[in-house]
Design a protein around this motif. Structure first.
Motif, mmCIF file in Angstrom:
data_model
loop_
_atom_site.group_PDB
_atom_site.id
_atom_site.type_symbol
_atom_site.label_atom_id
_atom_site.label_comp_id
_atom_site.label_asym_id
_atom_site.label_seq_id
_atom_site.Cartn_x
_atom_site.Cartn_y
_atom_site.Cartn_z
ATOM 1 N N ALA A 109 0.807 -1.218 0.000
ATOM 2 C CA ALA A 109 0.000 0.000 0.000
ATOM 3 C C ALA A 109 0.841 1.269 0.000
ATOM 4 N N SER A 110 2.139 1.141 0.138
ATOM 5 C CA SER A 110 2.988 2.314 0.357
ATOM 6 C C SER A 110 2.958 3.332 -0.785
ATOM 7 N N ASN A 111 2.629 2.913 -1.985
ATOM 8 C CA ASN A 111 2.603 3.860 -3.113
ATOM 9 C C ASN A 111 1.210 4.444 -3.379
ATOM 10 N N LEU A 112 0.215 4.044 -2.604
ATOM 11 C CA LEU A 112 -1.142 4.550 -2.824
ATOM 12 C C LEU A 112 -1.264 6.070 -2.700
ATOM 13 N N PRO A 113 -0.680 6.705 -1.681
ATOM 14 C CA PRO A 113 -0.835 8.166 -1.606
ATOM 15 C C PRO A 113 -0.317 8.886 -2.851
ATOM 16 N N ASP A 114 0.815 8.451 -3.394
ATOM 17 C CA ASP A 114 1.327 9.081 -4.616
ATOM 18 C C ASP A 114 0.415 8.819 -5.805
ATOM 19 N N GLN A 115 -0.147 7.619 -5.876
ATOM 20 C CA GLN A 115 -1.062 7.304 -6.971
ATOM 21 C C GLN A 115 -2.324 8.152 -6.891
ATOM 22 N N VAL A 116 -2.796 8.404 -5.693
ATOM 23 C CA VAL A 116 -3.988 9.246 -5.520
ATOM 24 C C VAL A 116 -3.681 10.663 -5.994
ATOM 25 N N LEU A 117 -2.519 11.189 -5.607
ATOM 26 C CA LEU A 117 -2.143 12.539 -6.030
ATOM 27 C C LEU A 117 -2.022 12.629 -7.546
ATOM 28 N N CYS A 118 -1.535 11.575 -8.174
ATOM 29 C CA CYS A 118 -1.412 11.567 -9.638
ATOM 30 C C CYS A 118 -2.777 11.623 -10.319
ATOM 31 N N ALA A 119 -3.811 11.190 -9.611
ATOM 32 C CA ALA A 119 -5.158 11.220 -10.181
ATOM 33 C C ALA A 119 -5.726 12.632 -10.236
#
Length: 141
Positions: A109-119
């Motif tokens: 799950a560690s990359n989820l915050p960055d993926q959300v920001l990319c959205a």
């Protein structure tokens, strides 16, 4: 219009509703491979931050009411991500512990915050910080 205060475009609540809907959509697709709902993800983030906390501490930290949290804890226990044990000092207290698979899920799950920001590429870091501060202020009111 007789009541311009009722125009949808003038409503803060509708903007928050739409933002919530968009965030839920983004998180839903990102959390699907982890087989977590967003509220379950919130519980797991709280436990990744501090393991072995009581159910009441978990409820306070996540701001999820006890009844809803109880159901989520049961589902996360069924997924073998957490277990709940009696407290050492007070056997009436229930202490939530991450299992090994629950701890390992943090890596996935560690990359989820960055993926959300990319959205949401139209928001820069300063705007995101301001938005977070304003939402914190709104939630404290």
């Amino acid at each position: 219009m007789r009541h311009p205060q009722l125009l949808l475009d003038n409503q803060l609540c509708h903007r928050i509703y739409m933002a919530n809907h968009n965030l839920n959509r983004v998180y839903s697709s990102l959390l699907e491979p982890l087989q977590l709902t967003y509220p379950q993800y919130v519980v797991m983030m709280a436990l990744w931050q501090q393991d072995q906390i009581t159910l009441s501490q978990l409820s306070e930290r996540t701001r999820i009411d006890a009844g809803t949290l109880s159901l989520m804890v049961r589902k996360l226990t069924d997924k073998n991500l957490i277990d709940v044990r009696p407290g050492k000092d007070d056997k009436r207290q229930r202490v939530v512990h991450l299992t090994e698979p629950g701890q390992a899920l943090a890596d996935q799950a560690s990359n989820l915050p960055d993926q959300v920001l990319c959205a949401f590429p139209t928001l820069d870091q300063d705007e995101l910080k301001t938005l977070a501060q304003l939402l914190d202020k709104l939630n404290q009111a």
